[in-house]
Design a protein around this motif. Structure first.
Motif, PDB file in Angstrom:
ATOM      1  N   PHE A 142      55.261  38.501  62.134  1.00  0.00           N
ATOM      2  CA  PHE A 142      55.870  37.174  62.056  1.00  0.00           C
ATOM      3  C   PHE A 142      55.487  36.512  60.735  1.00  0.00           C
ATOM      4  CE2 PHE A 142      52.160  36.829  65.022  1.00  0.00           C
ATOM      5  CZ  PHE A 142      51.290  36.137  64.196  1.00  0.00           C
ATOM      6  N   PRO A 143      56.385  35.686  60.210  1.00  0.00           N
ATOM      7  CA  PRO A 143      56.072  34.948  58.997  1.00  0.00           C
ATOM      8  C   PRO A 143      55.165  33.768  59.330  1.00  0.00           C
ATOM      9  CG  PRO A 143      58.250  34.342  59.758  1.00  0.00           C
ATOM     10  CD  PRO A 143      57.744  35.402  60.707  1.00  0.00           C
ATOM     11  N   PRO A 144      54.580  33.111  58.318  1.00  0.00           N
ATOM     12  CA  PRO A 144      53.702  31.960  58.573  1.00  0.00           C
ATOM     13  C   PRO A 144      54.384  30.898  59.428  1.00  0.00           C
ATOM     14  CG  PRO A 144      53.539  32.627  56.285  1.00  0.00           C
ATOM     15  CD  PRO A 144      54.646  33.449  56.884  1.00  0.00           C
ATOM     16  N   CYS A 145      53.610  30.238  60.277  1.00  0.00           N
ATOM     17  CA  CYS A 145      54.147  29.189  61.149  1.00  0.00           C
ATOM     18  C   CYS A 145      54.523  27.957  60.314  1.00  0.00           C
ATOM     19  CB  CYS A 145      53.125  28.817  62.222  1.00  0.00           C
ATOM     20  SG  CYS A 145      51.812  27.734  61.628  1.00  0.00           S
ATOM     21  N   TYR A 147      46.125  37.635  69.379  1.00  0.00           N
ATOM     22  CA  TYR A 147      46.723  37.941  68.081  1.00  0.00           C
ATOM     23  C   TYR A 147      45.680  37.776  66.977  1.00  0.00           C
ATOM     24  CZ  TYR A 147      51.542  38.170  69.701  1.00  0.00           C
ATOM     25  OH  TYR A 147      52.706  38.546  70.317  1.00  0.00           O
ATOM     26  N   GLU A 159      40.434  30.557  66.916  1.00  0.00           N
ATOM     27  CA  GLU A 159      40.968  29.842  68.082  1.00  0.00           C
ATOM     28  C   GLU A 159      39.880  29.022  68.771  1.00  0.00           C
ATOM     29  OE1 GLU A 159      43.040  32.763  70.467  1.00  0.00           O
ATOM     30  OE2 GLU A 159      44.674  32.879  68.986  1.00  0.00           O
ATOM     31  N   CYS A 216      45.134  28.654  61.913  1.00  0.00           N
ATOM     32  CA  CYS A 216      45.769  29.905  61.494  1.00  0.00           C
ATOM     33  C   CYS A 216      45.035  30.538  60.306  1.00  0.00           C
ATOM     34  CB  CYS A 216      47.210  29.656  61.066  1.00  0.00           C
ATOM     35  SG  CYS A 216      48.311  29.155  62.386  1.00  0.00           S
ATOM     36  N   ALA A 217      45.246  31.824  60.144  1.00  0.00           N
ATOM     37  CA  ALA A 217      44.610  32.580  59.066  1.00  0.00           C
ATOM     38  C   ALA A 217      44.987  32.038  57.678  1.00  0.00           C
ATOM     39  CB  ALA A 217      45.023  34.047  59.168  1.00  0.00           C
ATOM     40  N   GLU A 218      46.261  31.697  57.507  1.00  0.00           N
ATOM     41  CA  GLU A 218      46.730  31.224  56.193  1.00  0.00           C
ATOM     42  C   GLU A 218      46.017  29.942  55.795  1.00  0.00           C
ATOM     43  OE1 GLU A 218      48.452  32.138  58.844  1.00  0.00           O
ATOM     44  OE2 GLU A 218      50.538  32.617  58.364  1.00  0.00           O
ATOM     45  N   VAL A 232      44.884  37.713  63.254  1.00  0.00           N
ATOM     46  CA  VAL A 232      45.648  37.518  62.024  1.00  0.00           C
ATOM     47  C   VAL A 232      44.674  37.396  60.854  1.00  0.00           C
ATOM     48  CG1 VAL A 232      47.435  36.126  60.884  1.00  0.00           C
ATOM     49  CG2 VAL A 232      47.353  36.245  63.388  1.00  0.00           C
ATOM     50  N   SER A 275      44.854  34.143  72.525  1.00  0.00           N
ATOM     51  CA  SER A 275      46.192  34.714  72.290  1.00  0.00           C
ATOM     52  C   SER A 275      46.142  36.228  72.176  1.00  0.00           C
ATOM     53  CB  SER A 275      46.797  34.136  71.005  1.00  0.00           C
ATOM     54  OG  SER A 275      46.183  34.713  69.857  1.00  0.00           O
ATOM     55  N   ASN A 299      42.454  33.758  61.679  1.00  0.00           N
ATOM     56  CA  ASN A 299      42.664  32.692  62.660  1.00  0.00           C
ATOM     57  C   ASN A 299      41.390  32.486  63.474  1.00  0.00           C
ATOM     58  OD1 ASN A 299      43.270  35.252  63.804  1.00  0.00           O
ATOM     59  ND2 ASN A 299      44.547  34.352  65.394  1.00  0.00           N
TER      60      ASN A 299
HETATM   61  N1  THU Z   1      48.661  32.437  63.795  1.00  0.00           N
HETATM   62  C1  THU Z   1      48.251  32.567  62.499  1.00  0.00           C
HETATM   63  O1  THU Z   1      47.065  32.814  62.223  1.00  0.00           O
HETATM   64  N2  THU Z   1      49.179  32.411  61.525  1.00  0.00           N
HETATM   65  C2  THU Z   1      50.493  32.086  61.744  1.00  0.00           C
HETATM   66  O2  THU Z   1      51.231  31.873  60.796  1.00  0.00           O
HETATM   67  C3  THU Z   1      51.009  32.015  63.105  1.00  0.00           C
HETATM   68  C4  THU Z   1      50.023  32.124  64.188  1.00  0.00           C
HETATM   69  C5  THU Z   1      47.658  32.574  64.850  1.00  0.00           C
HETATM   70  C6  THU Z   1      47.392  31.297  65.590  1.00  0.00           C
HETATM   71  C7  THU Z   1      46.926  31.804  66.916  1.00  0.00           C
HETATM   72  O3  THU Z   1      45.523  32.037  66.846  1.00  0.00           O
HETATM   73  C8  THU Z   1      47.639  33.133  67.091  1.00  0.00           C
HETATM   74  O4  THU Z   1      48.115  33.489  65.818  1.00  0.00           O
HETATM   75  C9  THU Z   1      48.819  33.082  68.063  1.00  0.00           C
HETATM   76  O5  THU Z   1      49.656  32.039  67.796  1.00  0.00           O
END
Ligand code: THU
Length: 130
Positions: free
Chosen positions: A86-89, A27, A47, A56-58, A29, A25, A45
């Motif tokens: 972005f807030p947590p998924c 991204y 992957e 995810c990181a959280e 985090v 990704s 995070n």
């Molecule tokens: N991701 C997080 O670590 N935390 C979130 O709350 C949303 C998404 C990560 C998952 C993935 O590795 C990347 O961000 C893109 O979705």
């Protein structure tokens, strides 16, 4: 928890993002989870080439803490190394709700941040307890 303390926690989350494994990704985090004793549990995070296995990181931070016997938390910070925040998924919101149903949550990047709380992020959370 005051804003300055949350911003310090966000800075810890920034450090945690350095360990992110996000070749797919892009991204990176990081999460910093402050427990009730004042200890900070970091997560990033992680992957996988089989994308849906990514964590995810959280959830990394929460699972690390719980696996070490810690289940009580004061605050959560989430850093994303990107231009937009972005807030947590949804999956993370459910896991946060399990262990920290009402703690402040700060999320941000180098330019902006927002402060909310876990109850606001997941109203009417699913729970097996009455
Ligand atoms: N991701 C997080 O670590 N935390 C979130 O709350 C949303 C998404 C990560 C998952 C993935 O590795 C990347 O961000 C893109 O979705």
């Amino acid at each position: 928890m005051d804003k300055d303390s949350l911003l310090q926690l966000l800075n810890q989350a920034k450090q945690a993002a350095q360990n992110a494994y996000a070749p797919y990704s892009g991204y990176k985090v990081g999460a910093a989870l402050l427990d009730s004793h004042g200890k900070i549990h970091l997560g990033c995070n992680v992957e996988n080439a089989s994308y849906s296995l990514s964590n995810c990181a959280e959830r990394t931070a929460i699972f690390k803490a719980v696996s070490e016997g810690v289940r009580s938390f004061q605050a959560l910070a989430v850093w994303v190394e990107a231009d937009t925040i972005f807030p947590p998924c949804g999956a993370c919101r459910q896991v946060i709700s399990e262990f920290a149903p009402n703690i402040p949550v700060i999320f941000g990047n180098a330019h902006q941040y927002e402060i909310t709380d876990s109850a606001t992020l997941l109203p009417s959370a699913f729970s097996l307890s009455p």
